[in-house]
Motif scaffolding. Structure first.
Motif, short mmCIF file in Angstrom:
data_model
loop_
_atom_site.label_atom_id
_atom_site.label_comp_id
_atom_site.label_asym_id
_atom_site.label_seq_id
_atom_site.Cartn_x
_atom_site.Cartn_y
_atom_site.Cartn_z
N GLY A 183 -23.75 -102.75 -0.82
CA GLY A 183 -24.75 -103.45 -0.01
C GLY A 183 -25.47 -104.53 -0.79
O GLY A 183 -25.65 -105.66 -0.31
N ALA A 184 -25.86 -104.21 -2.03
CA ALA A 184 -26.59 -105.17 -2.85
C ALA A 184 -25.73 -106.41 -3.14
O ALA A 184 -26.22 -107.54 -3.08
CB ALA A 184 -27.04 -104.52 -4.16
N ARG A 185 -24.44 -106.19 -3.41
CA ARG A 185 -23.55 -107.30 -3.73
C ARG A 185 -23.37 -108.21 -2.51
O ARG A 185 -23.48 -109.43 -2.60
CB ARG A 185 -22.21 -106.77 -4.22
N LEU A 186 -23.10 -107.59 -1.37
CA LEU A 186 -22.90 -108.39 -0.15
C LEU A 186 -24.18 -109.14 0.22
O LEU A 186 -24.13 -110.28 0.67
CB LEU A 186 -22.47 -107.48 1.01
N ALA A 187 -25.32 -108.49 0.03
CA ALA A 187 -26.60 -109.13 0.36
C ALA A 187 -26.81 -110.36 -0.51
O ALA A 187 -27.19 -111.43 -0.02
CB ALA A 187 -27.74 -108.13 0.18
N ALA A 188 -26.55 -110.20 -1.81
CA ALA A 188 -26.76 -111.32 -2.74
C ALA A 188 -25.81 -112.46 -2.41
O ALA A 188 -26.20 -113.64 -2.39
CB ALA A 188 -26.56 -110.84 -4.17
N ASP A 189 -24.55 -112.13 -2.16
CA ASP A 189 -23.54 -113.16 -1.86
C ASP A 189 -23.92 -113.98 -0.62
O ASP A 189 -23.74 -115.19 -0.59
CB ASP A 189 -22.17 -112.52 -1.62
N GLY A 190 -24.41 -113.30 0.42
CA GLY A 190 -24.61 -114.01 1.69
C GLY A 190 -26.04 -114.41 1.97
O GLY A 190 -26.33 -114.97 3.02
N GLY A 191 -26.97 -114.10 1.06
CA GLY A 191 -28.38 -114.40 1.33
C GLY A 191 -28.92 -113.58 2.50
O GLY A 191 -29.79 -114.04 3.24
N LEU A 192 -28.38 -112.36 2.63
CA LEU A 192 -28.75 -111.53 3.78
C LEU A 192 -29.95 -110.66 3.45
O LEU A 192 -30.11 -110.18 2.32
CB LEU A 192 -27.57 -110.62 4.15
N ALA A 193 -30.79 -110.42 4.43
CA ALA A 193 -31.92 -109.52 4.25
C ALA A 193 -31.44 -108.09 4.41
O ALA A 193 -30.82 -107.74 5.42
CB ALA A 193 -33.01 -109.83 5.27
N LEU A 194 -31.75 -107.25 3.42
CA LEU A 194 -31.34 -105.85 3.47
C LEU A 194 -32.32 -105.04 4.32
O LEU A 194 -33.53 -105.05 4.03
CB LEU A 194 -31.27 -105.28 2.05
N ILE A 195 -31.79 -104.39 5.36
CA ILE A 195 -32.63 -103.49 6.17
C ILE A 195 -32.30 -102.07 5.72
O ILE A 195 -31.26 -101.52 6.10
CB ILE A 195 -32.34 -103.66 7.68
N LYS A 196 -33.17 -101.51 4.88
CA LYS A 196 -32.91 -100.17 4.35
C LYS A 196 -33.05 -99.12 5.45
O LYS A 196 -33.83 -99.31 6.39
CB LYS A 196 -33.91 -99.86 3.24
N PRO A 197 -32.36 -98.01 5.30
CA PRO A 197 -32.43 -97.03 6.38
C PRO A 197 -33.73 -96.22 6.43
O PRO A 197 -34.09 -95.71 7.49
CB PRO A 197 -31.24 -96.11 6.11
N THR A 229 -24.24 -107.43 9.08
CA THR A 229 -23.15 -106.82 8.32
C THR A 229 -23.54 -105.37 8.04
O THR A 229 -24.65 -105.12 7.57
CB THR A 229 -22.95 -107.55 6.97
N ILE A 230 -22.64 -104.44 8.34
CA ILE A 230 -22.98 -103.02 8.19
C ILE A 230 -21.98 -102.36 7.26
O ILE A 230 -20.77 -102.44 7.48
CB ILE A 230 -22.97 -102.29 9.54
N VAL A 231 -22.49 -101.71 6.20
CA VAL A 231 -21.66 -100.97 5.25
C VAL A 231 -21.69 -99.50 5.67
O VAL A 231 -22.75 -98.87 5.68
CB VAL A 231 -22.21 -101.13 3.81
N MET A 232 -20.52 -98.98 6.08
CA MET A 232 -20.46 -97.62 6.63
C MET A 232 -19.43 -96.77 5.89
O MET A 232 -18.39 -97.29 5.46
CB MET A 232 -20.07 -97.67 8.11
N VAL A 255 -18.10 -103.05 7.10
CA VAL A 255 -17.42 -102.89 5.82
C VAL A 255 -17.44 -101.40 5.48
O VAL A 255 -18.53 -100.81 5.43
CB VAL A 255 -18.14 -103.69 4.71
N THR A 256 -16.26 -100.79 5.32
CA THR A 256 -16.25 -99.35 5.05
C THR A 256 -16.12 -99.06 3.55
O THR A 256 -15.61 -99.88 2.79
CB THR A 256 -15.09 -98.63 5.79
N TYR A 257 -16.60 -97.86 3.16
CA TYR A 257 -16.48 -97.42 1.76
C TYR A 257 -16.20 -95.93 1.74
O TYR A 257 -16.37 -95.23 2.74
CB TYR A 257 -17.75 -97.76 0.97
N PHE A 314 -26.77 -100.44 5.16
CA PHE A 314 -25.76 -99.42 4.87
C PHE A 314 -26.22 -98.15 5.54
O PHE A 314 -27.39 -97.79 5.46
CB PHE A 314 -25.51 -99.24 3.37
N SER A 315 -25.29 -97.46 6.17
CA SER A 315 -25.70 -96.36 7.05
C SER A 315 -24.54 -95.45 7.38
O SER A 315 -23.40 -95.90 7.50
CB SER A 315 -26.25 -96.94 8.35
N SER A 316 -24.85 -94.17 7.55
CA SER A 316 -23.83 -93.23 8.02
C SER A 316 -23.63 -93.30 9.53
O SER A 316 -22.81 -92.58 10.07
CB SER A 316 -24.22 -91.80 7.63
#
Lengths: 314, 314
Positions: A132-146, A96-99, A119-121, A75-77
């Motif tokens: 970000g946490a929900r999408l990560a859990a759903d897809g088994g994705l590794a979260l790359i924190k900023p 997957t990027i939450v912006m 994915v915008t918010y 997730f990132s600006s």
């Protein structure tokens, strides 16, 4: 885990050949107006147009191959988004990027064009962390924190290592928000005085260091420095910042626009507002750096035409 | 005397520590759109904002101390003026610069701010060569020609030597007008195919090579590429160009403005129109460079706000 300069050196090896070694630029006029020997670390010339490539590449490279293969989320600006998308493309994994929906159009477009799913918010009403946490859990994705991640922080610090390979700055001006670049730089330049720079009206780091407790910004605060609008500093960066930040500067939109114009006219570099913040602090922050060797980190150059036109009119 | 690569190597030693070694920049999007491996020689990051510092420094350094002490004179549409003024300041000698009255204001102002005496003339009605010769004779000043001089030409060629130290380009795109930079580059990159680039409507070099005789441009022709409006190519450059220029491209104002915008958006570099000419030829000239290693010389970045705004609107 609080990373050390050894982690930054390990990051430098991991990202070699992926992130580029950006040039360190001098300019006669900049030296004249400051009375210092100034070196500009041109991270706008980094792949993806900002330093963020360093941390994202290090964090993704450090994942196990099995985890990495499932894909990553961030997730990132803006610039972290582009960095994770770029690094993911190079590693041939899904991103997957939450912006925020109001991120600069150039950053949304660039992220999509790199093949990432965006994915915008709503920056005011929704929490990117929750999404970000929900999408990560759903897809088994590794979260790359900023920023609040030892590998990302150590990766950002590699810009400072490249500075140290060429000069020994007395002072380094570096933009600070989440704290990844600024405290990574502090690690890689252990003998430099660290002058952190944040946007006026968004001076949480100043208050954090004064109170000794991480402070938040009110949601919804705006600044032209769209890359420096993190709600609060990370825990890991804070542990380093409290030891190493000697001063914190707050720069106005107007000072940032003037610094962008200076970079256009004198340095011949395109800087985004956040990327010009350290230059603005050097030029207008009132620090006496005469006779000193000064490094400023120009952190990025991903700026809309409209914003750049405002700078040209400054 | 026609200079050789040995003269370029001697120039590189002479200008070391005065002119800077500019970075060679890669960009993923540029590679994608061309299908080539493209390296941009960022001479906009040179001292004074353009490559001209190389030749001026070499020529002034090569003068005997007695001659040099009397001061120098130059006639120039802009970047050569800034270069001679800058080099003169570093050598602590007086500089007189003959400039067209309609030169970009930033170039007139910058030249004056460097301590040079500026004499203006009318580009259409007056001959800068006559004015320069008279002032030189009156004051015992050494004339530093902009291109038709072996030391200036060899000095400009040092940019190419710096390219050769890092890569072996198959092709080099280089802007050409008087011919100093373009033929200096040809000397320093003996194994590269040289693609020269001139402004549309000002295609004297194309006609010169076709006819085997140096051709003139009509006086008064305008192009946005203010640094590429020399009346005719020099004799020394011509001797090299006739052997080495494989192709000559003519770029329109519109293509140059689009290339400036590409440099803003993707390369994060500020280029002046002449400095973007080789990028314009690469992007829109129709040459098939797929799979090749390509160097383009981005020769300068001294551009007015008004012209840059035109590029942003392109």
């Amino acid at each position: 885990m609080i990373p050390t300069i050894e982690d930054v050196k390990a990051a430098a090896k991991r990202i070699e050949g992926i992130a580029v070694k950006t040039p360190l630029i001098r300019n006669d006029v900049l030296d004249e107006v400051t009375g210092a020997k100034v070196w500009v670390k041109a991270e706008n010339l980094q792949r993806g147009g900002a330093f963020k490539m360093r941390g994202a590449t290090n964090a993704i490279a450090a994942l196990s191959p099995e985890v990495r293969a499932k894909g990553v989320i961030a997730f990132s600006s803006g610039n972290h988004a582009i960095a994770v998308a770029t690094a993911s493309k190079l590693f041939a994994i899904a991103a997957t990027i939450v912006m925020p929906a109001d991120a600069p159009k150039i950053k949304l477009d660039t992220t999509r064009s790199l093949g990432a799913k965006v994915v915008t918010y709503d920056r005011v009403g929704e929490s990117r962390e929750e999404i970000g946490a929900r999408l990560a859990a759903d897809g088994g994705l590794a979260l790359i924190k900023p920023f609040d991640d030892p590998f990302v922080l150590a990766g950002q610090g590699t810009a400072g290592l490249e500075i140290a390979a060429l000069i020994s700055p007395d002072v380094v001006f570096v933009p600070a928000s989440g704290g990844g670049l600024s405290t990574g730089t502090a690690l890689s330049l252990p003998d430099a005085r660290v002058f952190a720079v944040e946007p006026e009206g968004h001076a949480d780091i100043q208050r954090t260091l004064e109170t000794g407790v991480i402070q938040r910004n009110e949601p919804g605060i705006r600044s032209i420095c769209d890359g420096l609008l993190t709600e609060q500093m990370g825990e890991i960066p804070f542990a380093i910042a409290r030891e190493r930040f000697e001063r914190v500067f707050a720069v106005s939109n107007e000072a940032v626009l003037r610094a962008m114009k200076f970079a256009f006219q004198r340095l011949k570099l395109v800087l985004e507002p956040s990327g010009a913040a350290s230059l603005a602090a050097l030029l207008e922050g009132g620090a006496d750096v005469r006779g000193q060797t000064v490094a400023i980190i120009a952190s990025g150059g991903n700026v809309d035409v409209e914003t750049f036109e405002r700078a040209l009119a400054a």
